[in-house]
Write a protein that holds these residues in place. Structure first.
Motif, short mmCIF file in Angstrom:
data_model
loop_
_atom_site.label_atom_id
_atom_site.label_comp_id
_atom_site.label_asym_id
_atom_site.label_seq_id
_atom_site.Cartn_x
_atom_site.Cartn_y
_atom_site.Cartn_z
N ILE A 50 7.64 62.47 12.84
CA ILE A 50 6.84 61.92 11.98
C ILE A 50 7.05 62.18 10.60
O ILE A 50 7.17 61.41 9.61
CB ILE A 50 5.29 61.76 12.21
CG1 ILE A 50 5.12 60.81 13.74
CG2 ILE A 50 4.44 61.14 11.36
CD1 ILE A 50 3.72 61.24 14.39
N ILE A 51 6.80 63.55 10.41
CA ILE A 51 7.03 64.05 8.98
C ILE A 51 8.42 63.81 8.58
O ILE A 51 8.59 63.37 7.42
CB ILE A 51 6.99 65.74 9.04
CG1 ILE A 51 5.41 66.09 9.27
CG2 ILE A 51 7.44 66.25 7.97
CD1 ILE A 51 5.42 67.62 9.57
N ASN A 52 9.51 63.94 9.48
CA ASN A 52 10.65 63.83 9.00
C ASN A 52 11.20 62.29 8.76
O ASN A 52 11.71 61.91 7.57
CB ASN A 52 11.82 63.91 10.18
CG ASN A 52 13.35 63.77 9.78
OD1 ASN A 52 14.11 63.95 10.74
ND2 ASN A 52 13.60 63.40 8.40
N ILE A 53 10.55 61.26 9.38
CA ILE A 53 10.71 59.75 8.99
C ILE A 53 9.82 59.42 7.83
O ILE A 53 10.24 58.51 6.85
CB ILE A 53 10.28 59.04 10.29
CG1 ILE A 53 11.30 59.21 11.37
CG2 ILE A 53 10.16 57.42 10.00
CD1 ILE A 53 10.78 58.42 12.77
N VAL A 54 8.96 59.97 7.52
CA VAL A 54 8.21 59.87 6.26
C VAL A 54 8.61 60.27 5.02
O VAL A 54 8.81 59.62 3.92
CB VAL A 54 6.53 60.24 6.45
CG1 VAL A 54 5.83 60.22 5.12
CG2 VAL A 54 5.75 59.62 7.66
N ILE A 55 9.13 61.52 5.14
CA ILE A 55 9.69 62.21 3.93
C ILE A 55 11.29 61.88 3.72
O ILE A 55 11.60 61.66 2.52
CB ILE A 55 9.36 63.78 4.30
CG1 ILE A 55 7.84 64.05 4.10
CG2 ILE A 55 10.10 64.36 3.04
CD1 ILE A 55 7.73 65.47 4.21
N ASN A 56 11.83 61.80 4.63
CA ASN A 56 13.30 61.69 4.68
C ASN A 56 14.16 60.83 5.66
O ASN A 56 14.74 61.40 6.70
CB ASN A 56 14.11 63.12 4.46
CG ASN A 56 15.69 63.04 4.24
OD1 ASN A 56 15.97 62.05 3.75
ND2 ASN A 56 16.13 63.95 4.09
N PRO A 57 13.70 59.57 5.64
CA PRO A 57 14.24 58.73 6.74
C PRO A 57 15.77 58.76 7.10
O PRO A 57 16.33 58.33 7.94
CB PRO A 57 13.59 57.48 6.71
CG PRO A 57 13.21 57.46 5.17
CD PRO A 57 12.97 58.84 4.80
N GLY A 58 16.48 59.09 5.90
CA GLY A 58 17.96 59.07 5.89
C GLY A 58 18.64 60.11 6.66
O GLY A 58 19.79 59.67 7.09
N TYR A 59 18.09 61.22 6.93
CA TYR A 59 18.70 62.09 7.80
C TYR A 59 17.55 62.77 8.71
O TYR A 59 16.42 63.25 8.57
CB TYR A 59 19.00 63.41 6.68
CG TYR A 59 19.48 64.60 7.57
CD1 TYR A 59 20.82 64.40 8.49
CD2 TYR A 59 18.89 65.81 7.46
CE1 TYR A 59 21.28 65.55 8.84
CE2 TYR A 59 19.61 66.87 8.12
CZ TYR A 59 20.58 66.78 8.94
OH TYR A 59 21.03 67.83 9.53
N LEU A 60 18.03 62.50 10.14
CA LEU A 60 16.85 62.86 11.08
C LEU A 60 17.20 64.17 11.47
O LEU A 60 17.55 64.65 12.63
CB LEU A 60 17.32 61.84 12.17
CG LEU A 60 16.90 60.36 11.87
CD1 LEU A 60 17.15 59.60 12.95
CD2 LEU A 60 15.49 60.22 11.48
#
Length: 83
Positions: A50-60
């Motif tokens: 969730i944190i990753n998708i909210v902050i930086n969805p371009g790089y998982l």
């Protein structure tokens, strides 16, 4: 002698040694430990996703964490099932 029973030598509180039987109780504790490990893995990785998708969805990047930790969870599961 039952092959599921092992005798362990442990140090007691007074500094002496005593024999302790380890049997099905240990196996149940191992399965419970694995399930706790799996639950923590799922919760933490969902939080990181969730944190990753909210902050930086371009790089998982959370997939690196999930993959590395996932290997450890699989090894833990195999060890519990093998015992």
């Amino acid at each position: 002698m039952n092959p599921l029973i092992m005798l362990l030598i442990v140090t007691n509180i007074n500094g002496g040694y005593e024999m302790v039987e380890s049997n099905e109780t240990t196996k149940k504790g191992g399965k419970k430990g694995f399930l706790i490990h799996l639950l923590i893995y799922i919760v933490i990785n969902l939080f990181l996703a969730i944190i990753n998708i909210v902050i930086n969805p371009g790089y998982l990047w959370f997939l690196w964490v999930a993959g590395g930790w996932g290997i450890a969870v699989v090894i833990h599961g195999i060890a519990v099932l093998a015992s």
